[in-house]
Design an enzyme around this catalytic site. Sequence first.
Site, mmCIF file in Angstrom:
data_model
loop_
_atom_site.group_PDB
_atom_site.id
_atom_site.type_symbol
_atom_site.label_atom_id
_atom_site.label_comp_id
_atom_site.label_asym_id
_atom_site.label_seq_id
_atom_site.Cartn_x
_atom_site.Cartn_y
_atom_site.Cartn_z
ATOM 1 N N MET A 29 -7.703 -6.355 40.375
ATOM 2 C CA MET A 29 -7.660 -6.806 41.758
ATOM 3 C C MET A 29 -6.521 -7.794 41.938
ATOM 4 O O MET A 29 -5.771 -8.047 41.017
ATOM 5 C CB MET A 29 -9.001 -7.382 42.146
ATOM 6 N N ARG A 56 -13.560 -17.368 30.185
ATOM 7 C CA ARG A 56 -14.609 -16.343 30.195
ATOM 8 C C ARG A 56 -14.879 -15.951 28.762
ATOM 9 O O ARG A 56 -14.058 -16.197 27.877
ATOM 10 C CB ARG A 56 -14.163 -15.111 31.000
ATOM 11 N N HIS A 105 -1.161 -6.417 29.153
ATOM 12 C CA HIS A 105 -2.147 -5.479 29.683
ATOM 13 C C HIS A 105 -2.588 -4.488 28.617
ATOM 14 O O HIS A 105 -3.776 -4.206 28.442
ATOM 15 C CB HIS A 105 -1.535 -4.738 30.883
ATOM 16 N N SER A 118 -42.281 15.386 18.813
ATOM 17 C CA SER A 118 -40.925 14.879 18.840
ATOM 18 C C SER A 118 -40.334 15.303 20.172
ATOM 19 O O SER A 118 -40.323 16.491 20.508
ATOM 20 C CB SER A 118 -40.117 15.461 17.683
ATOM 21 N N ASN A 137 -32.798 16.697 24.806
ATOM 22 C CA ASN A 137 -31.703 17.540 25.315
ATOM 23 C C ASN A 137 -32.271 18.617 26.236
ATOM 24 O O ASN A 137 -31.854 18.764 27.378
ATOM 25 C CB ASN A 137 -30.948 18.221 24.178
HETATM 26 P P1 ADP Z 1 -6.675 -12.229 36.823
HETATM 27 O O1 ADP Z 1 -8.061 -12.109 37.322
HETATM 28 O O2 ADP Z 1 -5.898 -10.972 36.911
HETATM 29 O O3 ADP Z 1 -6.611 -12.924 35.504
HETATM 30 P P2 ADP Z 1 -6.130 -14.725 38.096
HETATM 31 O O4 ADP Z 1 -6.930 -14.873 39.304
HETATM 32 O O5 ADP Z 1 -6.653 -15.371 36.877
HETATM 33 O O6 ADP Z 1 -5.919 -13.179 37.852
HETATM 34 O O7 ADP Z 1 -4.685 -15.245 38.414
HETATM 35 C C1 ADP Z 1 -3.553 -14.851 37.725
HETATM 36 C C2 ADP Z 1 -2.742 -16.021 37.256
HETATM 37 O O8 ADP Z 1 -2.389 -16.856 38.309
HETATM 38 C C3 ADP Z 1 -3.476 -16.898 36.289
HETATM 39 O O9 ADP Z 1 -3.220 -16.522 34.988
HETATM 40 C C4 ADP Z 1 -2.935 -18.260 36.523
HETATM 41 O O10 ADP Z 1 -1.967 -18.564 35.558
HETATM 42 C C5 ADP Z 1 -2.284 -18.178 37.871
HETATM 43 N N1 ADP Z 1 -3.014 -19.077 38.747
HETATM 44 C C6 ADP Z 1 -4.152 -18.841 39.405
HETATM 45 N N2 ADP Z 1 -4.562 -19.918 40.079
HETATM 46 C C7 ADP Z 1 -3.654 -20.879 39.851
HETATM 47 C C8 ADP Z 1 -3.516 -22.233 40.243
HETATM 48 N N3 ADP Z 1 -4.428 -22.809 41.017
HETATM 49 N N4 ADP Z 1 -2.457 -22.921 39.813
HETATM 50 C C9 ADP Z 1 -1.547 -22.331 39.020
HETATM 51 N N5 ADP Z 1 -1.608 -21.075 38.610
HETATM 52 C C10 ADP Z 1 -2.656 -20.347 39.011
HETATM 53 MG MG MG Z 2 -6.950 -14.634 35.067
#
Ligand code: ADP
Ligand code: MG
Length: 913
Positions: A123, A362, A480, A805, A809
């Site tokens: 996304m 995460r 990626h 048994s 399937n």
């Molecule tokens: P994804 O879900 O694809 O990891 P993120 O939402 O984590 O995307 O955002 C992508 C990148 O944008 C992050 O790796 C981060 O480095 C940068 N980023 C997001 N929010 C901030 C912020 N508040 N300040 C600086 N960099 C940000």
């Molecule tokens: Mg991220």
Amino acid sequence: MSAKKASKKTTKKKSVKAAKYSYNFGKKTDGSAKLRELLGGKGANLAEMARIGLPVPPGFTLTTDVCTYYYDNKQTYPKTLVTEVKDSVALIEKQLGKKLGAAKNPLLLSVRSGARESMPGMMDTILNLGLNDKTVKALATESGNEAFAYDCYRRFIQMYGDVVMGVQAVNENDHCPFEAALEKLRKEVGVEHDNELTAANLRELIKRYKNIIKKRTGSAFPQEAYQQLWGSISAVFSSWQNERAILYRQKYNIPSAWGTAVNVQAMVFGNMGDSCATGVAFTRDPANGEKVFYGEYLINAQGEDVVAGIRTPKAIALLKEEMPKVYADLESVRKKLEQHFKDMQDFEFTVENNQLYMLQTRNGKRTGLAAVRIAYEMVRERLINQKTALLKIPADSISSLLVAVFDPAAVKKAKALTTGLPAGPGAASGKICFTAEKAELVAAQGGRAILCRVETTPEDLRGMIAAEGILTSRGGVSSHAALVARQMNKVCVCGASEVIINYGSRSLTIGEKIFSDGDDISIDGTTGEIFAGAVATAPSEVDQVLSGKLKAEDSYTYKIYEQIMKWADKHRKLGVRTNADSPEQASSAIAYGAQGIGLCRTEHMFFEGDRITYMRQMILATDEKERRKALKKLLPFQRKDFSGLFKAMGGRPVTVRLLDPPLHEFLPHDESSKRELANSLGVNVDVISNRVHALHESNPMLGHRGCRLGISYPEITEMQARAIFEAAAACYKLKKPIKVIPEVMIPLVGFADELKNQVAVVHRVANEVMTAKKVKFKYLVGTMIEVPRGALTADEIAETAEFFSFGTNDLTQTGLGMSRDDAGTFLGKYKDLDILPQNPFASIDVDGVGQLVQLGVEKGRKTKPKLKLGICGEHGGDPESIQFFHQVGLDYVSCSPPRVPVARLAAAQAALK
Ligand code: ADP
Ligand code: MG
Ligand code: MG
């Protein structure tokens, strides 16, 4: 039922109190890790990090309820949302002393997606929101770095133009218009990297960007900060339904009803100069699970730069020298995160003027191998207990410890051409494919593909799914390609910089060696090595130990495997048997921990060598006498097979299913083999043709098969029973007797009387054999429950049966009225439409077929409380199905030999859940 209850509860709550849609984090934090469903993974953990005192820039999360509302109400928002967002923005403004859209101290924001399960790269994200022609000047003055400010602005316009206004490449061969403009300008002014552009260059670029947007959309890039904010929020909610995200959810069975949350957060800057950086790190190695600090960073860069592979990031260890204080801070964050979350973390950080900020954490995606190793080691470190460890390992991961490796001898001969970063362990060889489509094509034709890309993007996902392995020439361990490979347990070597990939000429060059599309290549995702040709493979270390080729103490992997299996066995209630037809399969299953054979299919025994000839004679016989004559010749073969199996199983229970498939499956169908058979039997070819014709059925799955054969031709049952019992008798008479308790299983029973008919034959033969051989032993006669009528009348059937048994399937085929061999034509559509989200032949249809199983269990045990119950369908090796079988109280599951370790772990998890 429980789901219904839960939803009732929430609706009740809502009607009492007005819903809250925006959760703040920062000095004041509303949410926590517990609210993952509502805040998404990213939002919940940002809140949690803020709570435990980690440096998180303030922000707020719009809940997944907003997403649900958005899609339920023609892409509009709840009435109260505007005020809530304003209040939340005000809270950030107050904490930082900045203001959104202000000409002095402007507040800049990021807008990010965040679903309950992370969907990396699927996304959209927007950074530097709040910049416009005025605020950019303020940023320039306040930071004292003009180039930085204009770089942020051009990035924002680019992301906003792409994500919100839809200005993108028009087709696959087209470039992103912004990237193209950027590259053109770089060439014009003669610099290699973006960060060498001056403020004046960037102002020019911004002008061109704005023109592109105007030309492509007819609208101007919006200057008003709140308009930018709402545009971005809507774009992120909309991206939940983009094609990539939908495909990803299908692959990982994520319900589309979950929705995404949106995180809005104050920006911090890693691109303000050389005391700034941005990076991604893992608290342990996500590829092999080793406890090392793992990750990479870029000095003077922003956000996606690290993952995008524009500049090659540096390994995290180097940061110790470049920014010692920040590195020390990161080390303490690393410890704190694991102590708090009790799991390996994957986190994103940014350093602004030597100050560390946390942007995300995460539970890290990891390979199967890493999952097992991390769980094991965390128990040893007393971070988690045994039970938690067992529950944390996806049961399927155990198979990663059993995958083949390259044969060391072959590797020596092959000599590696070069190495890249080992990002997904295992050995893979296959045909070089430069595009996702090609990889899909090769795989669809039954071949093996190695997807070779400079770097991968989410567009390549289909190809990555189809390929055996992935090779990229650019991008680090958080690229990626590496990310997706880890998650899909694909073999992956990334960032192999000596590999030159040329899409135009469809060639791949390593030094002097040139490969073309379709050439064989081999990659080792454990070492990063790349070889020409298809290198031979060898069994995994675990297999080598199990077969005695390697000493247990010489393999750490085996040690982990053994320990996890021991823990699993301690907790599981379900027995685990195997489906095996030969002594070799049986031995390998025992090595994997099988406790018996749950299904021996006797029909496989009729194909080898001369047997098929006798089998065909039997089928072609026109009367019982002829048939008996042929059966007599088959008897010694069958007896030998059973005795081999009984010996291999060393007294463990063996369930033998009597002949099941329709007879015409054994007859030749093409002209030349018919003629051959006629010759060998000394009959006219017409005889064969007529018989084949006579045996033809329009619906063989529901035809003359299973117990229906034994009822029509009792002499077949008799021969098979005799072979089983004579083999058993011989086992009892060995010098070291093997006390087998054969379990004879009658297939496809739907009527109690069918079973009675066949059981009578079996008992008679058993008595005859025992009298003749002068030996007495125990045996059981039971049945498969694999047609709905069998389940519905299980109480009557249990009067005769000594065990059931569940043949899931056929029970799925007959229960759903859906032929497994033909379902491929429509199951894909059913999956797309969420009619049947999972393939019911792989994972049991709990609501439908599951009820039949449950009914069979209840009715069977009503008649015979101690009735032994097992399952022998494909589902016996599927973790989700195993959980169900545990719940309904079966005694054991039976699966193919390599699935046995998976089933042992899944059974333990079912018991612990
Ligand atoms: P994804 O879900 O694809 O990891 P993120 O939402 O984590 O995307 O955002 C992508 C990148 O944008 C992050 O790796 C981060 O480095 C940068 N980023 C997001 N929010 C901030 C912020 N508040 N300040 C600086 N960099 C940000
Ligand atoms: Mg991220
Ligand atoms: Mg069957």
